[in-house]
Scaffold this motif. Structure first.
Motif, PDB file in Angstrom:
ATOM      1  N   SER A 109       0.802  -1.221   0.000  1.00 51.30           N
ATOM      2  CA  SER A 109       0.000   0.000   0.000  1.00 51.30           C
ATOM      3  C   SER A 109       0.831   1.265   0.000  1.00 51.30           C
ATOM      4  O   SER A 109       0.287   2.366  -0.065  1.00 51.30           O
ATOM      5  N   GLU A 110       2.160   1.135   0.088  1.00 45.94           N
ATOM      6  CA  GLU A 110       3.005   2.316   0.031  1.00 45.94           C
ATOM      7  C   GLU A 110       4.339   1.923  -0.586  1.00 45.94           C
ATOM      8  O   GLU A 110       4.806   0.800  -0.412  1.00 45.94           O
ATOM      9  N   TYR A 155      -2.037   3.158  -4.465  1.00 51.00           N
ATOM     10  CA  TYR A 155      -2.486   1.815  -4.111  1.00 51.00           C
ATOM     11  C   TYR A 155      -3.881   1.531  -4.642  1.00 51.00           C
ATOM     12  O   TYR A 155      -4.167   0.436  -5.153  1.00 51.00           O
ATOM     13  N   ASN A 201      -9.264  -0.338   6.251  1.00 51.47           N
ATOM     14  CA  ASN A 201      -7.968  -0.007   6.828  1.00 51.47           C
ATOM     15  C   ASN A 201      -7.669  -0.912   8.013  1.00 51.47           C
ATOM     16  O   ASN A 201      -8.481  -1.031   8.931  1.00 51.47           O
ATOM     17  N   THR A 256      -8.660  -4.024  -1.478  1.00 54.90           N
ATOM     18  CA  THR A 256      -8.881  -2.952  -0.504  1.00 54.90           C
ATOM     19  C   THR A 256     -10.164  -2.201  -0.809  1.00 54.90           C
ATOM     20  O   THR A 256     -10.565  -2.078  -1.976  1.00 54.90           O
ATOM     21  N   GLN A 286      -5.074   8.917   0.430  1.00 57.64           N
ATOM     22  CA  GLN A 286      -5.143   9.017   1.888  1.00 57.64           C
ATOM     23  C   GLN A 286      -5.694  10.377   2.296  1.00 57.64           C
ATOM     24  O   GLN A 286      -6.496  10.504   3.224  1.00 57.64           O
ATOM     25  N   VAL A 299       0.206  -3.481  13.220  1.00 56.95           N
ATOM     26  CA  VAL A 299      -0.044  -2.830  11.935  1.00 56.95           C
ATOM     27  C   VAL A 299       0.769  -1.538  11.840  1.00 56.95           C
ATOM     28  O   VAL A 299       0.719  -0.690  12.733  1.00 56.95           O
ATOM     29  N   ASP A 300       1.530  -1.425  10.766  1.00 55.35           N
ATOM     30  CA  ASP A 300       2.288  -0.209  10.486  1.00 55.35           C
ATOM     31  C   ASP A 300       1.840   0.305   9.129  1.00 55.35           C
ATOM     32  O   ASP A 300       2.118  -0.300   8.094  1.00 55.35           O
ATOM     33  N   SER A 301       1.110   1.407   9.131  1.00 54.84           N
ATOM     34  CA  SER A 301       0.542   1.943   7.904  1.00 54.84           C
ATOM     35  C   SER A 301       0.544   3.462   7.992  1.00 54.84           C
ATOM     36  O   SER A 301       0.768   4.038   9.062  1.00 54.84           O
TER      37      SER A 301
END
Length: 340
Positions: free
Chosen positions: A84-85, A150, A180, A122, A281, A186-188
């Motif tokens: 996603s990144e 993404y 999400n 997603t 985002q 979780v690291d987002s």
């Protein structure tokens, strides 16, 4: 009948957890995890999350994945490897997501053994727009189609999945549109946003947000892997939270700014390395997004263990987050300036 399952993206936490959960299932004979780099647990000599998963180092953008599927008689493919990144660049991210998926599906199409394919997607495919419906179902067409990042990759991936399903109707194909993610590990961009001392918000907007706990994601993917549930499914915790509620729960300071200034702050934060705020985002933080999960509940006769609020609370508890001192805004802005 025992199954041989191939799981992509096992070097990241959620992919490793899915592989480990499948490896713990006695009905599954073998689990083969693939990624471009070894999982961190393996490099440390551990790999507790992966259990008996066998790791194979492969770049999905190459045809090598077809050789693994053929040589190991894989009958189920779980594609968790969408990122996603960007790790290096936007172009690298797009190649990994789109070209990698194309190669994987091409290998599945040629395979004589593959009978089930589960693909992580997603809810970002719906976009975030002031003209969007209050709630998206799986059949809702997005009002403003995402054109970057993404979300754009996921739209292309889903297009290839639909094409694959038409060409191989004998293969059970399931697409999971995840909200999400939240949880202790979780690291987002969103978890990093809430971890900052202050939370810039768009003046005049208080978007509705939904989260899905990492534990529930693992369980949904596990069930889809061992059951025949074709189709597209929204996956989210029950209920919604307003952004303002999230900020208060996190004990952070909300700083409303005009929309153009919010975009500039996002670019500044992205270049400083604090938070990677992509255009999609930024749209989410203005307009929010809520999806309906009735189809998933009906297919699996199951409800997520964590609601949206409970998933967020578990994330906060794991980080030990509490109210910050009044000088936090000054410190945060100073940090941005020193990183330029």
């Amino acid at each position: 009948m025992t199954h041989t399952v191939l799981v992509t993206g096992v070097s990241r936490h959620i992919g490793a957890r899915v592989a480990g959960a499948l490896a713990a299932d006695p009905g599954i004979g073998r689990v083969i995890g693939v990624d471009t780099v070894p999982p961190p647990g393996l490099t440390r000599g551990g790999g507790a999350l992966l259990g008996r998963t066998e790791f194979v180092r492969i770049d999905l953008r190459t045809p090598d994945i077809a050789q693994v599927i053929s040589a190991e008689d894989v009958d189920t493919v779980v594609h968790m490897s969408l990122v996603s990144e960007p790790a290096k660049s936007r172009s690298t991210m797009m190649e990994h997501n789109v070209i990698g998926t194309m190669q994987l599906l091409a290998a599945c199409q040629r395979s004589a053994t593959v009978r089930r394919v589960v693909v992580r997607s997603t809810t970002a495919v719906y976009g975030s727009s002031p003209h969007a419906p209050a709630v998206f179902t799986e059949d809702t067409e997005p009002v403003d189609v995402p054109h970057s990042g993404y979300a754009k990759d996921a739209i292309e991936v889903e297009g290839y999945v639909r094409g694959f399903a038409r060409r191989r109707p004998d293969v059970v194909t399931s697409t999971l549109r995840l909200a999400n993610l939240m949880g202790p590990h979780v690291d987002s961009p969103l978890t990093r946003y809430f971890s900052q001392p202050v939370s810039p918000t768009v003046f005049g907007f208080d978007p509705r947000l939904q989260f899905v706990h990492e534990d529930d994601v693992v369980e949904v993917v596990r069930r889809m892997t061992v059951e025949d549930r074709p189709g597209v499914f929204n996956v989210s915790g029950d209920g919604v939270l307003l952004l303002s509620q999230c900020v208060r729960k996190a004990g952070r300071t909300a700083v409303p700014v005009p929309s153009p200034a919010f975009g500039l702050l996002g670019m500044l934060a992205r270049t400083s390395g604090l938070v990677d705020f992509s255009p999609e985002q930024l749209a989410l933080m203005s307009h929010g997004r809520v999806v309906d999960t009735t189809r998933l509940a009906g297919a699996l006769a199951w409800r997520p263990k964590f609601s949206t609020a409970a998933a967020f609370d578990d994330f906060l508890q794991s980080r030990g987050m509490s109210a910050d001192r009044p000088a936090a805004l000054v410190d945060w802005l100073s940090g941005l300036a020193t990183r330029r």
